[in-house]
Design a protein around this motif. Structure first.
Motif, mmCIF file in Angstrom:
data_model
loop_
_atom_site.group_PDB
_atom_site.id
_atom_site.type_symbol
_atom_site.label_atom_id
_atom_site.label_comp_id
_atom_site.label_asym_id
_atom_site.label_seq_id
_atom_site.Cartn_x
_atom_site.Cartn_y
_atom_site.Cartn_z
ATOM 1 N N VAL A 53 -24.006 -25.566 32.129
ATOM 2 C CA VAL A 53 -23.671 -25.095 33.469
ATOM 3 C C VAL A 53 -23.596 -23.575 33.437
ATOM 4 O O VAL A 53 -22.852 -22.990 32.636
ATOM 5 C CB VAL A 53 -22.321 -25.675 33.951
ATOM 6 N N ARG A 54 -24.347 -22.928 34.298
ATOM 7 C CA ARG A 54 -24.354 -21.461 34.390
ATOM 8 C C ARG A 54 -23.843 -21.038 35.757
ATOM 9 O O ARG A 54 -24.431 -21.362 36.789
ATOM 10 C CB ARG A 54 -25.768 -20.914 34.173
ATOM 11 N N PRO A 62 -17.784 -11.410 39.653
ATOM 12 C CA PRO A 62 -18.570 -12.359 38.853
ATOM 13 C C PRO A 62 -17.811 -13.619 38.442
ATOM 14 O O PRO A 62 -18.434 -14.623 38.101
ATOM 15 C CB PRO A 62 -18.973 -11.532 37.623
ATOM 16 N N GLU A 63 -16.474 -13.572 38.463
ATOM 17 C CA GLU A 63 -15.693 -14.748 38.086
ATOM 18 C C GLU A 63 -15.596 -15.771 39.209
ATOM 19 O O GLU A 63 -15.196 -16.921 38.982
ATOM 20 C CB GLU A 63 -14.281 -14.324 37.645
ATOM 21 N N LEU A 64 -15.937 -15.358 40.428
ATOM 22 C CA LEU A 64 -15.891 -16.253 41.580
ATOM 23 C C LEU A 64 -17.287 -16.826 41.804
ATOM 24 O O LEU A 64 -18.223 -16.098 42.104
ATOM 25 C CB LEU A 64 -15.420 -15.504 42.826
ATOM 26 N N ALA A 65 -17.421 -18.136 41.655
ATOM 27 C CA ALA A 65 -18.737 -18.764 41.698
ATOM 28 C C ALA A 65 -19.207 -18.994 43.126
ATOM 29 O O ALA A 65 -18.554 -19.692 43.908
ATOM 30 C CB ALA A 65 -18.708 -20.087 40.950
ATOM 31 N N ALA A 133 -9.540 -29.158 30.006
ATOM 32 C CA ALA A 133 -9.819 -28.587 31.324
ATOM 33 C C ALA A 133 -8.531 -28.014 31.888
ATOM 34 O O ALA A 133 -7.486 -28.667 31.835
ATOM 35 C CB ALA A 133 -10.389 -29.637 32.268
ATOM 36 N N ALA A 134 -8.612 -26.811 32.418
ATOM 37 C CA ALA A 134 -7.460 -26.206 33.091
ATOM 38 C C ALA A 134 -7.552 -26.488 34.584
ATOM 39 O O ALA A 134 -6.774 -27.261 35.139
ATOM 40 C CB ALA A 134 -7.422 -24.711 32.810
ATOM 41 N N THR A 135 -8.542 -25.902 35.240
ATOM 42 C CA THR A 135 -8.737 -26.139 36.676
ATOM 43 C C THR A 135 -9.758 -27.236 36.949
ATOM 44 O O THR A 135 -9.779 -27.805 38.038
ATOM 45 C CB THR A 135 -9.203 -24.851 37.373
ATOM 46 N N GLY A 136 -10.635 -27.505 35.976
ATOM 47 C CA GLY A 136 -11.659 -28.517 36.156
ATOM 48 C C GLY A 136 -12.854 -28.055 36.981
ATOM 49 O O GLY A 136 -13.703 -28.872 37.348
ATOM 50 N N THR A 137 -12.959 -26.749 37.243
ATOM 51 C CA THR A 137 -14.034 -26.237 38.103
ATOM 52 C C THR A 137 -15.418 -26.526 37.531
ATOM 53 O O THR A 137 -16.312 -27.027 38.227
ATOM 54 C CB THR A 137 -13.858 -24.723 38.316
ATOM 55 N N THR A 138 -15.623 -26.202 36.254
ATOM 56 C CA THR A 138 -16.926 -26.445 35.635
ATOM 57 C C THR A 138 -17.243 -27.931 35.606
ATOM 58 O O THR A 138 -18.380 -28.349 35.848
ATOM 59 C CB THR A 138 -16.954 -25.867 34.207
ATOM 60 N N GLU A 168 -7.495 -34.690 40.612
ATOM 61 C CA GLU A 168 -8.639 -34.230 41.402
ATOM 62 C C GLU A 168 -9.950 -34.782 40.846
ATOM 63 O O GLU A 168 -10.824 -35.222 41.602
ATOM 64 C CB GLU A 168 -8.681 -32.702 41.406
ATOM 65 N N LEU A 169 -10.085 -34.776 39.529
ATOM 66 C CA LEU A 169 -11.311 -35.282 38.911
ATOM 67 C C LEU A 169 -11.461 -36.781 39.143
ATOM 68 O O LEU A 169 -12.572 -37.285 39.307
ATOM 69 C CB LEU A 169 -11.313 -34.976 37.410
ATOM 70 N N ALA A 170 -10.341 -37.504 39.148
ATOM 71 C CA ALA A 170 -10.384 -38.955 39.341
ATOM 72 C C ALA A 170 -10.965 -39.332 40.702
ATOM 73 O O ALA A 170 -11.505 -40.427 40.866
ATOM 74 C CB ALA A 170 -8.989 -39.543 39.184
ATOM 75 N N GLN A 171 -10.869 -38.417 41.668
ATOM 76 C CA GLN A 171 -11.429 -38.680 42.989
ATOM 77 C C GLN A 171 -12.946 -38.504 43.012
ATOM 78 O O GLN A 171 -13.612 -38.938 43.961
ATOM 79 C CB GLN A 171 -10.791 -37.738 44.021
#
Length: 229
Positions: A53-54, A62-65, A133-138, A168-171
């Protein structure tokens, strides 16, 4: 605490082995997810691949995708509509930003996989693995891309993550497996005794090692686990 990523992978694999995950394919997020995924694949007798994932950062931040490119054939582009609208990015500007990130995605693909083709997950169970995973964004970006590739089901597998992130990921997926769900997460490295940064060469070596192992489909049955959502 896990001793290292390999140890975390073995513990995680024990939980995943309790499920009936027909025709699993293990997809590890580089770099840290690769040693974890290797142990999961070995225990489940499943093929292993990487999912690269890039991130495409917003202008001046740059940290905000604003988007992300997920390696595949062809690669998937996942857009962050909120960021795109907030920065008033036109289709042309966005296309140029994505184009600038493609060479790095291609470089990592060659570095990690070489000439090997990506594994198909159509009709199979995709087990998406990282070292935590911290935030799970990636992980969420990867999930959105995988859903376009017609898997039978998607399972997220993590050694450690905060409870709200797991919820959140479970959803987003069919199942989430996680060994440690601390109320106070802190930094990811806090949960490992040894947590070195990995190089591209080390990741490629682990993947080459896994590719040389004989693959035999797992025949494990069902069981319940309190660590699986």
């Amino acid at each position: 605490m896990f001793e290292d990523r390999r140890h975390a992978g073995r513990v995680l694999a024990e939980e995943l082995a309790r499920l009936r995950l027909g025709q699993p394919v293990v997809l590890a997020l580089p770099r840290g997810g690769v040693p974890v995924g290797t142990e999961v694949a070995r225990t489940l007798h499943a093929p292993l691949d990487v999912l690269i994932v890039r991130k495409v950062g917003a202008p001046g931040n740059p940290e905000l995708a604003a988007a992300a490119i997920v390696d595949g054939d062809p690669p998937d582009v996942v857009l962050n509509r909120e960021v795109i609208e907030a920065y008033s990015l036109s289709d042309t500007e966005l296309a140029e930003m994505i184009k600038r990130e493609r060479p790095e995605l291609d470089r990592r693909r060659v570095a990690y996989r070489g000439s090997r083709h990506p594994l198909s997950i159509a009709g199979k169970t995709a087990i998406l693995v990282d070292d935590g995973a911290a935030t799970g964004t990636t992980m969420k970006v990867a999930i959105r891309a995988l859903k376009r590739r017609s898997p039978r089901q998607i399972v997220v597998a993590l050694p450690v993550a905060p409870r709200d992130t797991l919820a959140e990921l479970a959803q987003e997926v069919d199942r989430v497996a996680c060994i440690s769900q601390p109320a106070r997460f802190r930094a990811l490295g806090y949960h490992y005794l040894r947590f070195p940064q990995l190089t591209d060469e080390e990741v490629a070596g682990v993947l080459q090692e896994a590719a040389q192992e004989p693959f035999q489909p797992s025949k494990r049955g069902d069981a319940d686990s309190s660590m699986i959502i």
